[in-house]
Design an enzyme around this catalytic site. Structure first.
Site, short mmCIF file in Angstrom:
data_model
loop_
_atom_site.label_atom_id
_atom_site.label_comp_id
_atom_site.label_asym_id
_atom_site.label_seq_id
_atom_site.Cartn_x
_atom_site.Cartn_y
_atom_site.Cartn_z
N SER A 1 0.84 -1.20 0.00
CA SER A 1 0.00 0.00 0.00
C SER A 1 0.88 1.25 0.00
O SER A 1 0.53 2.27 -0.62
CB SER A 1 -0.93 0.01 1.22
N GLY B 1 -5.47 -0.76 3.58
CA GLY B 1 -6.62 -1.64 3.40
C GLY B 1 -7.35 -1.90 4.69
O GLY B 1 -8.58 -1.87 4.75
N SER B 2 -6.61 -2.13 5.78
CA SER B 2 -7.22 -2.43 7.07
C SER B 2 -7.60 -1.18 7.84
O SER B 2 -8.52 -1.21 8.66
CB SER B 2 -6.25 -3.26 7.93
N GLY B 3 -6.90 -0.08 7.59
CA GLY B 3 -7.12 1.14 8.36
C GLY B 3 -6.64 1.02 9.79
O GLY B 3 -6.95 1.86 10.63
N GLU B 4 -5.86 -0.03 10.06
CA GLU B 4 -5.41 -0.30 11.43
C GLU B 4 -3.90 -0.44 11.58
O GLU B 4 -3.42 -0.65 12.69
CB GLU B 4 -6.06 -1.60 11.94
N THR B 5 -3.15 -0.36 10.50
CA THR B 5 -1.70 -0.50 10.59
C THR B 5 -1.14 0.57 11.53
O THR B 5 -1.35 1.77 11.30
CB THR B 5 -1.05 -0.40 9.20
N GLU C 1 -4.90 -3.38 -3.13
CA GLU C 1 -3.72 -2.64 -3.59
C GLU C 1 -3.79 -2.34 -5.08
O GLU C 1 -3.46 -1.24 -5.52
CB GLU C 1 -2.47 -3.44 -3.24
#
Length: 205
Positions: free
Chosen positions: A52, A92-96, A172
């Protein structure tokens, strides 16, 4: 060719169909809001981890080719972020964890946040000013680390999947195509000629 080996053509067509499905589901309002954020920002910063992050770097480079003042978070020549600046986060997760922390800092500094994600109801999604949703992911499982580097070292990188086309790979790819579509739209809005763009291409590498 081994009997159990998939046709490369079939795999490519399957991936392309998944990306097309994702593209058709994009909210035109979200895309328009994202475009407005780009046009109104003083400076544009991009951030992301892993693949990403590579998509984000490509987007930042293309913005520079159009004459925008754009930077990649973490580079040595990236200036201080401030009020009026826009942070574009690809996650993609919004949590990295590293990306979440960068977004929180940008918010505290008075900047705006635009999130490209498959998980709008995520930590970054909750603080973003604009969110563009590509696909539909579930949040990270509680047992999967949010540190990208930890996931890589422990073999828990989410794109490592037994599916033919992992959802993360589709995100991605779709994010890259979406960002290129935004660049094409910006070329029209700013009336950029190809000669003008070519004049900003790197000539010392």
């Amino acid at each position: 060719m081994p009997v159990d080996c998939y046709s490369i053509l079939d795999l490519m067509l399957h991936a392309a169909s998944r990306v097309e499905e994702t593209a058709r589901a994009i909210s035109q309002d979200e895309a328009a809001q994202f475009l407005d954020e780009i046009l109104s920002a003083s400076r544009i910063y991009v951030v992301g981890a892993g693949r990403s992050g590579l998509v984000g770097r490509a987007f930042g480079m293309r913005l520079m080719h159009l004459g925008f003042e754009s930077y990649v978070v973490g580079e040595t020549i990236t200036p201080a972020f401030g009020k009026g600046d826009l942070l574009v986060a690809f996650s993609g997760s919004g949590e990295t964890k590293s990306v979440v922390e960068t977004c929180e800092i940008a918010r505290d500094l008075g900047g705006r946040i635009a999130l490209i994600t498959a998980t709008p109801d995520s930590s970054i999604g909750l603080i973003a000013d604009v969110t563009v949703t590509l696909g539909n992911h579930e949040l990270l499982r509680p047992d999967v680390p949010t540190d990208f580097e930890v996931r890589q070292l422990t073999g828990q990188y989410r794109s490592a999947s037994t599916e033919i086309t992992p959802a993360e790979t589709i995100f991605e790819t779709a994010a890259l195509i979406f960002s290129d579509a935004i660049i094409a739209a910006l070329m029209e809005v700013r009336h950029c000629s190809l000669d003008e763009i070519r004049g900003r291409w790197a000539n010392v590498q």
